[in-house]
Design a protein around this motif. Structure first.
Motif, PDB file in Angstrom:
ATOM      1  N   SER A  87       3.247   0.103  -8.151  1.00  0.00           N
ATOM      2  CA  SER A  87       4.745   0.338  -8.560  1.00  0.00           C
ATOM      3  C   SER A  87       5.812  -0.252  -7.258  1.00  0.00           C
ATOM      4  N   LEU A  88       5.165  -1.054  -6.604  1.00  0.00           N
ATOM      5  CA  LEU A  88       6.151  -1.336  -5.321  1.00  0.00           C
ATOM      6  C   LEU A  88       7.152  -2.218  -5.887  1.00  0.00           C
ATOM      7  N   THR A  89       8.388  -2.099  -5.704  1.00  0.00           N
ATOM      8  CA  THR A  89       9.350  -3.024  -6.248  1.00  0.00           C
ATOM      9  C   THR A  89      10.030  -3.515  -4.781  1.00  0.00           C
ATOM     10  N   PHE A  90      10.169  -2.670  -3.732  1.00  0.00           N
ATOM     11  CA  PHE A  90      10.654  -3.169  -2.334  1.00  0.00           C
ATOM     12  C   PHE A  90      10.019  -3.068  -1.244  1.00  0.00           C
ATOM     13  N   LEU A  91       9.739  -4.064  -0.383  1.00  0.00           N
ATOM     14  CA  LEU A  91       8.877  -4.184   0.686  1.00  0.00           C
ATOM     15  C   LEU A  91       9.495  -4.788   1.978  1.00  0.00           C
ATOM     16  N   ALA A  92       9.627  -4.073   3.008  1.00  0.00           N
ATOM     17  CA  ALA A  92      10.481  -4.589   4.022  1.00  0.00           C
ATOM     18  C   ALA A  92       9.302  -4.446   5.255  1.00  0.00           C
ATOM     19  N   LEU A  93       8.949  -5.689   5.675  1.00  0.00           N
ATOM     20  CA  LEU A  93       8.144  -6.076   6.843  1.00  0.00           C
ATOM     21  C   LEU A  93       8.852  -6.871   7.756  1.00  0.00           C
ATOM     22  N   THR A  94       9.720  -6.736   8.128  1.00  0.00           N
ATOM     23  CA  THR A  94      10.880  -7.588   9.194  1.00  0.00           C
ATOM     24  C   THR A  94      10.575  -7.047  10.447  1.00  0.00           C
ATOM     25  N   GLU A  95      10.541  -7.988  11.304  1.00  0.00           N
ATOM     26  CA  GLU A  95      10.270  -7.724  12.949  1.00  0.00           C
ATOM     27  C   GLU A  95       8.735  -7.415  13.177  1.00  0.00           C
ATOM     28  N   ASN A  96       7.782  -8.049  12.761  1.00  0.00           N
ATOM     29  CA  ASN A  96       6.445  -7.826  12.981  1.00  0.00           C
ATOM     30  C   ASN A  96       6.134  -9.135  13.459  1.00  0.00           C
ATOM     31  N   THR A  97       4.690  -9.498  13.631  1.00  0.00           N
ATOM     32  CA  THR A  97       4.141 -10.725  14.072  1.00  0.00           C
ATOM     33  C   THR A  97       3.366 -11.237  12.990  1.00  0.00           C
ATOM     34  N   ILE A  98       3.619 -11.061  11.683  1.00  0.00           N
ATOM     35  CA  ILE A  98       2.785 -11.539  10.529  1.00  0.00           C
ATOM     36  C   ILE A  98       2.819 -13.236  10.386  1.00  0.00           C
ATOM     37  N   THR A  99       1.794 -13.665  10.462  1.00  0.00           N
ATOM     38  CA  THR A  99       1.537 -15.270  10.687  1.00  0.00           C
ATOM     39  C   THR A  99       1.575 -15.897   9.143  1.00  0.00           C
ATOM     40  N   ALA A 134      -2.699 -14.925  -0.272  1.00  0.00           N
ATOM     41  CA  ALA A 134      -2.481 -15.449  -1.884  1.00  0.00           C
ATOM     42  C   ALA A 134      -2.513 -14.005  -2.718  1.00  0.00           C
ATOM     43  N   GLU A 135      -3.116 -12.914  -2.154  1.00  0.00           N
ATOM     44  CA  GLU A 135      -3.178 -11.760  -3.019  1.00  0.00           C
ATOM     45  C   GLU A 135      -1.745 -11.179  -3.563  1.00  0.00           C
ATOM     46  N   ILE A 136      -0.574 -11.546  -2.789  1.00  0.00           N
ATOM     47  CA  ILE A 136       0.639 -11.258  -2.918  1.00  0.00           C
ATOM     48  C   ILE A 136       1.025 -11.430  -4.679  1.00  0.00           C
ATOM     49  N   GLU A 137       0.362 -12.280  -5.380  1.00  0.00           N
ATOM     50  CA  GLU A 137       0.431 -12.535  -6.572  1.00  0.00           C
ATOM     51  C   GLU A 137       0.142 -11.445  -7.507  1.00  0.00           C
ATOM     52  N   ARG A 138      -0.523 -10.478  -6.907  1.00  0.00           N
ATOM     53  CA  ARG A 138      -1.006  -9.238  -7.726  1.00  0.00           C
ATOM     54  C   ARG A 138       0.199  -8.383  -7.860  1.00  0.00           C
ATOM     55  N   MET A 139       1.216  -8.700  -6.973  1.00  0.00           N
ATOM     56  CA  MET A 139       2.487  -7.453  -6.741  1.00  0.00           C
ATOM     57  C   MET A 139       3.713  -7.836  -7.875  1.00  0.00           C
ATOM     58  N   GLY A 140       3.080  -7.476  -9.139  1.00  0.00           N
ATOM     59  CA  GLY A 140       3.911  -7.971 -10.329  1.00  0.00           C
ATOM     60  C   GLY A 140       5.002  -7.222 -10.584  1.00  0.00           C
ATOM     61  N   LYS A 141       5.493  -6.175  -9.844  1.00  0.00           N
ATOM     62  CA  LYS A 141       6.722  -5.439  -9.880  1.00  0.00           C
ATOM     63  C   LYS A 141       7.766  -5.561  -8.662  1.00  0.00           C
ATOM     64  N   LEU A 142       7.266  -6.424  -7.782  1.00  0.00           N
ATOM     65  CA  LEU A 142       7.998  -6.564  -6.453  1.00  0.00           C
ATOM     66  C   LEU A 142       9.231  -7.169  -6.936  1.00  0.00           C
ATOM     67  N   ARG A 143      10.224  -6.887  -6.163  1.00  0.00           N
ATOM     68  CA  ARG A 143      11.607  -7.308  -6.560  1.00  0.00           C
ATOM     69  C   ARG A 143      12.661  -7.931  -5.500  1.00  0.00           C
ATOM     70  N   PHE A 144      12.079  -7.333  -4.316  1.00  0.00           N
ATOM     71  CA  PHE A 144      12.569  -7.806  -2.985  1.00  0.00           C
ATOM     72  C   PHE A 144      11.604  -7.706  -1.871  1.00  0.00           C
ATOM     73  N   LEU A 145      11.363  -8.850  -1.158  1.00  0.00           N
ATOM     74  CA  LEU A 145      10.318  -9.035  -0.105  1.00  0.00           C
ATOM     75  C   LEU A 145      11.133  -9.413   1.408  1.00  0.00           C
ATOM     76  N   GLY A 146      11.304  -8.448   2.222  1.00  0.00           N
ATOM     77  CA  GLY A 146      11.729  -8.636   3.398  1.00  0.00           C
ATOM     78  C   GLY A 146      10.962  -8.870   4.544  1.00  0.00           C
ATOM     79  N   ILE A 147      10.897 -10.104   5.010  1.00  0.00           N
ATOM     80  CA  ILE A 147       9.757 -10.548   5.843  1.00  0.00           C
ATOM     81  C   ILE A 147      10.564 -11.493   7.074  1.00  0.00           C
ATOM     82  N   ALA A 148      11.711 -11.416   7.367  1.00  0.00           N
ATOM     83  CA  ALA A 148      12.448 -12.051   8.289  1.00  0.00           C
ATOM     84  C   ALA A 148      11.964 -11.655   9.705  1.00  0.00           C
ATOM     85  N   ASN A 149      12.072 -12.482  10.665  1.00  0.00           N
ATOM     86  CA  ASN A 149      11.723 -12.083  12.110  1.00  0.00           C
ATOM     87  C   ASN A 149      10.396 -12.088  12.226  1.00  0.00           C
TER      88      ASN A 149
END
Length: 295
Positions: free
Chosen positions: A131-143, A147-162
């Protein structure tokens, strides 16, 4: 009287407990004995772990553990089966820790904040949170974005800045429900082409994030949008003021009194309304007024 926000609504339905800024090193036992606890705010304390009994709070819907010192989560964290909103920002959680918590078993979780932790990878199990619609991952060290993100069919906003992204995975553009993404502050190899591709798919793209500020997560300011010159051609907007939870967490006072706006202010707001806010003086925040978006 109609509740003014999600917190007031939950207060009418059950227990709402706020114990922030108290320098707690352990979760108070009193919290663990509340069978009808719906909202628990333990932000801005000194918690390093959660007791096993914490996972018995099966009625909990909103949980704020941001700005603590958490390095782990109980393996049975998934037993918090009623969770809708979870804020774990500004802790010391790793990708392995998140995987071990089995958040993908939280069927009702719609909003998750993992900003400013120690994530060196995008936890793939998050791609299966149904049911995830909003995901914030900002200010980490994700590189990279898997590809599995394609399964997030309900996601409306992804925060992955910095983070440390050199590319935006093509699967992001195939997310059918995605409306916006925050990608500022990443070392994109071909930034221009990446943005052009996303602009044809999404309605909101955050291009310039404000500098991070260490403050509270209790208030979530409105989204401010500015239309681009070719909006009529592709119905796209550029985000000029990002929800603070994505890039930084802020505690503000509205009309001189503290007001806790839950993350549900996004998911439950009228989709036809775009909120704008005027500049405010230090210590105050203007009450946003709704305006209809241009077509």
């Amino acid at each position: 009287m109609k509740p003014s926000n999600r917190t007031e609504q939950l207060r009418q339905e059950g227990e709402v407990v706020t114990l922030s800024h108290l320098r707690f090193e352990q979760v108070p036992d009193e919290c663990l004995g509340l069978p009808n606890l719906l909202l628990l705010n333990l932000s801005n304390n000194l918690l390093t772990t959660l007791p096993p009994d914490f996972c018995n709070l099966s009625s909990l819907r909103i949980l704020d553990l941001s700005f603590n010192q958490l390095e782990s989560l109980p393996n049975e964290f998934w037993k918090l089966s009623s969770l809708e909103s979870l804020s774990l920002g500004s802790n010391s959680l790793t990708a392995d820790t998140i995987e071990a918590a089995h958040l993908d078993r939280l069927q009702t979780l719609s909003e998750l904040n993992l900003s400013r932790n120690k994530l060196d990878a995008f936890p793939k199990s998050l791609c299966d949170v149904p049911s995830l619609t909003f995901l914030a991952l900002t200010e980490n060290t994700i590189t990279e974005i898997p590809a599995e993100i394609e399964r997030m069919g309900k996601l409306r906003f992804l925060g992955i800045a910095n983070n440390e992204l050199s590319h935006i995975h093509p699967a992001v553009s195939r997310l059918t429900s995605l409306q916006g993404i925050s990608i500022a502050g990443n070392p994109l190899v071909d930034e221009k082409s990446e943005l052009v591709e996303l602009a044809h798919k999404l309605s909101v793209i955050e291009l310039a994030a404000p500098p991070p500020t260490r403050v509270s997560t209790e208030n979530l300011p409105p989204i401010v949008l500015a239309e681009t010159s070719d909006t009529k051609q592709r119905n796209s907007r550029i985000l000029t003021s990002l929800p603070e939870m994505i890039t930084r967490d802020r505690h503000s006072s509205i009309n001189g009194s503290s007001s806790a706006l839950s993350l549900h202010s996004i998911s439950e707001s009228d989709k036809s309304t775009v909120y704008t806010a005027s500049p405010s003086t230090p210590g105050q925040a203007d009450v946003p007024s709704p305006t209809k978006p241009h077509v």
